[in-house]
Design a protein around this motif. Structure first.
Motif, PDB file in Angstrom:
ATOM      1  N   MET A   1       0.681  -1.132  -0.010  1.00  0.00           N
ATOM      2  CA  MET A   1       0.050   0.078   0.162  1.00  0.00           C
ATOM      3  C   MET A   1       0.990   1.198  -0.058  1.00  0.00           C
ATOM      4  O   MET A   1       1.888   1.378   0.833  1.00  0.00           O
ATOM      5  CB  MET A   1      -0.677  -0.055   1.126  1.00  0.00           C
ATOM      6  CG  MET A   1      -1.850   0.928   1.328  1.00  0.00           C
ATOM      7  SD  MET A   1      -3.200   0.904   2.733  1.00  0.00           S
ATOM      8  CE  MET A   1      -4.160   1.990   2.362  1.00  0.00           C
ATOM      9  N   GLU A   2       0.412   2.078  -0.988  1.00  0.00           N
ATOM     10  CA  GLU A   2       1.324   3.216  -1.050  1.00  0.00           C
ATOM     11  C   GLU A   2       1.310   4.402   0.271  1.00  0.00           C
ATOM     12  O   GLU A   2       0.094   4.503   0.791  1.00  0.00           O
ATOM     13  CB  GLU A   2       0.855   4.301  -2.200  1.00  0.00           C
ATOM     14  CG  GLU A   2       1.160   3.722  -3.688  1.00  0.00           C
ATOM     15  CD  GLU A   2       1.005   4.834  -4.752  1.00  0.00           C
ATOM     16  OE1 GLU A   2       1.855   5.765  -4.706  1.00  0.00           O
ATOM     17  OE2 GLU A   2      -0.002   4.252  -5.222  1.00  0.00           O
ATOM     18  N   SER A   3       2.227   4.904   0.590  1.00  0.00           N
ATOM     19  CA  SER A   3       2.097   5.845   1.774  1.00  0.00           C
ATOM     20  C   SER A   3       1.435   7.382   1.186  1.00  0.00           C
ATOM     21  O   SER A   3       1.434   7.315   0.103  1.00  0.00           O
ATOM     22  CB  SER A   3       3.600   6.188   2.379  1.00  0.00           C
ATOM     23  OG  SER A   3       4.061   7.011   1.473  1.00  0.00           O
ATOM     24  N   LEU A   4       0.983   7.862   2.395  1.00  0.00           N
ATOM     25  CA  LEU A   4       0.156   9.063   2.080  1.00  0.00           C
ATOM     26  C   LEU A   4       1.235  10.012   1.506  1.00  0.00           C
ATOM     27  O   LEU A   4       0.617  11.065   0.714  1.00  0.00           O
ATOM     28  CB  LEU A   4      -0.363   9.675   3.448  1.00  0.00           C
ATOM     29  CG  LEU A   4      -1.299  10.918   3.202  1.00  0.00           C
ATOM     30  CD1 LEU A   4      -2.529  10.537   2.321  1.00  0.00           C
ATOM     31  CD2 LEU A   4      -1.538  11.274   4.691  1.00  0.00           C
ATOM     32  N   ASN A   5       2.493  10.165   1.799  1.00  0.00           N
ATOM     33  CA  ASN A   5       3.399  11.116   1.273  1.00  0.00           C
ATOM     34  C   ASN A   5       3.655  10.774  -0.211  1.00  0.00           C
ATOM     35  O   ASN A   5       4.060  11.518  -0.960  1.00  0.00           O
ATOM     36  CB  ASN A   5       4.824  11.007   2.042  1.00  0.00           C
ATOM     37  CG  ASN A   5       4.540  11.557   3.386  1.00  0.00           C
ATOM     38  OD1 ASN A   5       3.730  12.474   3.640  1.00  0.00           O
ATOM     39  ND2 ASN A   5       5.523  11.394   4.491  1.00  0.00           N
ATOM     40  N   THR A   6       3.643   9.506  -0.707  1.00  0.00           N
ATOM     41  CA  THR A   6       3.874   9.135  -1.828  1.00  0.00           C
ATOM     42  C   THR A   6       2.795   9.849  -2.990  1.00  0.00           C
ATOM     43  O   THR A   6       2.926  10.272  -3.986  1.00  0.00           O
ATOM     44  CB  THR A   6       4.258   7.814  -2.222  1.00  0.00           C
ATOM     45  OG1 THR A   6       5.342   7.360  -1.390  1.00  0.00           O
ATOM     46  CG2 THR A   6       4.457   7.265  -3.621  1.00  0.00           C
ATOM     47  N   LYS A   7       1.471   9.430  -2.366  1.00  0.00           N
ATOM     48  CA  LYS A   7       0.424   9.758  -3.044  1.00  0.00           C
ATOM     49  C   LYS A   7       0.478  11.225  -3.299  1.00  0.00           C
ATOM     50  O   LYS A   7       0.007  11.981  -4.451  1.00  0.00           O
ATOM     51  CB  LYS A   7      -0.950   9.652  -2.592  1.00  0.00           C
ATOM     52  CG  LYS A   7      -1.081   8.028  -2.514  1.00  0.00           C
ATOM     53  CD  LYS A   7      -2.478   7.523  -1.939  1.00  0.00           C
ATOM     54  CE  LYS A   7      -2.867   5.964  -1.879  1.00  0.00           C
ATOM     55  NZ  LYS A   7      -4.022   5.648  -1.460  1.00  0.00           N
ATOM     56  N   ARG A   8       0.781  12.196  -2.251  1.00  0.00           N
ATOM     57  CA  ARG A   8       0.596  13.608  -2.311  1.00  0.00           C
ATOM     58  C   ARG A   8       1.758  13.973  -3.212  1.00  0.00           C
ATOM     59  O   ARG A   8       1.366  14.961  -4.028  1.00  0.00           O
ATOM     60  CB  ARG A   8       1.068  13.997  -0.674  1.00  0.00           C
ATOM     61  CG  ARG A   8       0.846  15.700  -0.672  1.00  0.00           C
ATOM     62  CD  ARG A   8       0.760  16.061   0.709  1.00  0.00           C
ATOM     63  NE  ARG A   8      -0.377  15.771   1.530  1.00  0.00           N
ATOM     64  CZ  ARG A   8      -0.610  15.546   2.762  1.00  0.00           C
ATOM     65  NH1 ARG A   8       0.462  15.720   3.739  1.00  0.00           N
ATOM     66  NH2 ARG A   8      -1.755  15.019   3.356  1.00  0.00           N
ATOM     67  N   LYS A   9       2.991  13.456  -3.236  1.00  0.00           N
ATOM     68  CA  LYS A   9       4.054  13.800  -4.043  1.00  0.00           C
ATOM     69  C   LYS A   9       3.552  13.656  -5.724  1.00  0.00           C
ATOM     70  O   LYS A   9       3.774  14.500  -6.260  1.00  0.00           O
ATOM     71  CB  LYS A   9       5.163  13.098  -3.839  1.00  0.00           C
ATOM     72  CG  LYS A   9       6.333  13.342  -4.679  1.00  0.00           C
ATOM     73  CD  LYS A   9       7.477  12.487  -4.525  1.00  0.00           C
ATOM     74  CE  LYS A   9       8.620  12.644  -5.150  1.00  0.00           C
ATOM     75  NZ  LYS A   9       9.815  11.873  -4.807  1.00  0.00           N
ATOM     76  N   ASN A  10       2.725  12.393  -6.019  1.00  0.00           N
ATOM     77  CA  ASN A  10       2.437  12.099  -7.228  1.00  0.00           C
ATOM     78  C   ASN A  10       1.400  13.314  -7.639  1.00  0.00           C
ATOM     79  O   ASN A  10       1.460  13.883  -8.811  1.00  0.00           O
ATOM     80  CB  ASN A  10       1.874  10.654  -7.181  1.00  0.00           C
ATOM     81  CG  ASN A  10       2.991   9.830  -7.292  1.00  0.00           C
ATOM     82  OD1 ASN A  10       4.177  10.089  -7.663  1.00  0.00           O
ATOM     83  ND2 ASN A  10       2.501   8.602  -6.891  1.00  0.00           N
ATOM     84  N   ASP A  11       0.266  13.557  -6.676  1.00  0.00           N
ATOM     85  CA  ASP A  11      -0.554  14.478  -7.093  1.00  0.00           C
ATOM     86  C   ASP A  11       0.254  15.894  -7.344  1.00  0.00           C
ATOM     87  O   ASP A  11      -0.630  16.560  -8.456  1.00  0.00           O
ATOM     88  CB  ASP A  11      -1.475  14.633  -5.726  1.00  0.00           C
ATOM     89  CG  ASP A  11      -2.529  13.592  -5.784  1.00  0.00           C
ATOM     90  OD1 ASP A  11      -2.591  12.723  -6.451  1.00  0.00           O
ATOM     91  OD2 ASP A  11      -2.976  13.546  -4.503  1.00  0.00           O
ATOM     92  N   LEU A  12       1.003  16.439  -6.471  1.00  0.00           N
ATOM     93  CA  LEU A  12       1.724  17.601  -6.931  1.00  0.00           C
ATOM     94  C   LEU A  12       2.531  17.593  -8.229  1.00  0.00           C
ATOM     95  O   LEU A  12       2.553  18.808  -8.706  1.00  0.00           O
ATOM     96  CB  LEU A  12       2.879  17.790  -5.681  1.00  0.00           C
ATOM     97  CG  LEU A  12       2.225  18.048  -4.242  1.00  0.00           C
ATOM     98  CD1 LEU A  12       3.402  18.459  -3.247  1.00  0.00           C
ATOM     99  CD2 LEU A  12       1.318  19.455  -4.557  1.00  0.00           C
ATOM    100  N   ILE A  13       3.102  16.409  -8.453  1.00  0.00           N
ATOM    101  CA  ILE A  13       3.733  16.306  -9.776  1.00  0.00           C
ATOM    102  C   ILE A  13       2.685  16.429 -10.850  1.00  0.00           C
ATOM    103  O   ILE A  13       3.116  17.083 -11.923  1.00  0.00           O
ATOM    104  CB  ILE A  13       4.777  15.158  -9.951  1.00  0.00           C
ATOM    105  CG1 ILE A  13       5.765  15.070  -8.965  1.00  0.00           C
ATOM    106  CG2 ILE A  13       4.975  14.645 -11.337  1.00  0.00           C
ATOM    107  CD1 ILE A  13       6.430  13.672  -8.836  1.00  0.00           C
ATOM    108  N   LEU A  14       1.756  15.807 -10.874  1.00  0.00           N
ATOM    109  CA  LEU A  14       0.533  15.879 -11.974  1.00  0.00           C
ATOM    110  C   LEU A  14      -0.122  17.268 -12.096  1.00  0.00           C
ATOM    111  O   LEU A  14      -0.114  17.966 -12.897  1.00  0.00           O
ATOM    112  CB  LEU A  14      -0.708  15.043 -11.340  1.00  0.00           C
ATOM    113  CG  LEU A  14      -1.943  14.978 -12.204  1.00  0.00           C
ATOM    114  CD1 LEU A  14      -1.618  14.541 -13.712  1.00  0.00           C
ATOM    115  CD2 LEU A  14      -3.026  14.193 -11.796  1.00  0.00           C
TER     116      LEU A  14
END
Length: 126
Positions: free
Chosen positions: A1-14
């Motif tokens: 399961m992805e961590s919350l920080n990884t999801k937030r980082k991917n959202d910011l990149i997008l």
């Protein structure tokens, strides 16, 4: 399961990628726009007149329903100055001077469209 920080980082990149793409498209459109040479007057889907932008003048166009619109051509730009339609939205639209820009008066079924000298065809769909 992805961590919350990884999801937030991917959202910011997008989000950053989308903003960058929008800025690039805006810059391309801004730097490739062309000044028009004429204004086409289209009423009820038919071109009724065409005026060059190189001669300063004031033109009044009667509407079939008894109304009228007045626009001015000055220094290569077109501005709707008066209309007796109920909302007067066309009068509050900014002046136009680049190919494809329009001023529209819906109650009078009137469109002012900037066209180029080289490609004077007007594409209107009703």
């Amino acid at each position: 399961m992805e961590s919350l920080n990884t999801k937030r980082k991917n959202d910011l990149i997008l989000i950053a990628g989308l903003i960058l793409a929008a800025m690039l498209v805006s810059a391309i459109l801004f730097f490739t726009r062309q000044t028009g040479g004429k204004v086409a007057v289209i009423q009820d889907g038919k071109q009724i007149a065409e005026y060059g932008l190189n001669k300063n003048q004031s033109i009044t166009i009667p509407a079939p329903n008894g109304g009228e619109n007045t626009f001015i051509i000055a220094d290569g730009t077109v501005k709707m100055t008066d209309a007796n339609c109920p909302d007067k939205l066309c009068v509050h639209q900014p002046e136009i001077s680049y190919n494809g820009q329009t001023i529209v008066c819906l109650p009078h079924k009137l469109v002012l469209k900037i066209i180029s000298e080289e490609n004077p065809e007007v594409d209107v769909t009703v």
